[in-house]
Design a protein around this motif. Sequence first.
Motif: not given
Length: 188
Positions: A151-156, A118-126, A140-144
């Motif tokens: 810490l954000f978490w959620s089933p993917l 997506n050229p309009f958004r920066i990459d995001h890693s988790t 489950v996503v672990l995204d601090p």
Amino acid sequence: MIRALACVLALVTMSACATPPASTGDEVQRLATEIRSLGPDIDPEEADRAARIAYSYTAQLVQEYEITDPPLIHNAKVNKGLRPRGLCWHWAEDIERRLKQENFQTLDLHRAIANADNPFRIDHSTAIISRKGETMYDGVVLDPWRYGGVLFWSPLIDDTKYEWVPREVVLEKRRVEQYGELLPYVSS
């Protein structure tokens, strides 16, 4: 006038990205329960330990990274050399590395990237935690990073904000785009 409006809009957008979900006070237990629900063969002690570490290590990294701002502002500070770490891939790398030290027998860890195409958004890693042998898509996503050290978490499958792709798939695609397909060595 247009410039000022653009600046205000940018600040509102960045601030909106940093609003964490409401806290209920029992986040560690809720995460442990979610990890246990990944399958009947998940060791409850491993699930509890993973949840405790995910939260406590996030808090430790907040101090180490010197988090004082929303994620995108902190990113700018890291990129300018004003903060040591704290880009999303730092969070993902560090939390994955810490959890791997536990040598879980019933849990696996994965890395994922969103927005790579997506050229309009920066990459995001988790980082993602799953049942042993399962793919990241069952985890489950672990995204601090998302909420600046909360810490954000959620089933993917429930994380509709991002379309996660396995990290190795994204990196291989980039390698091919940058260098082309590697041809087999043929001696002359």
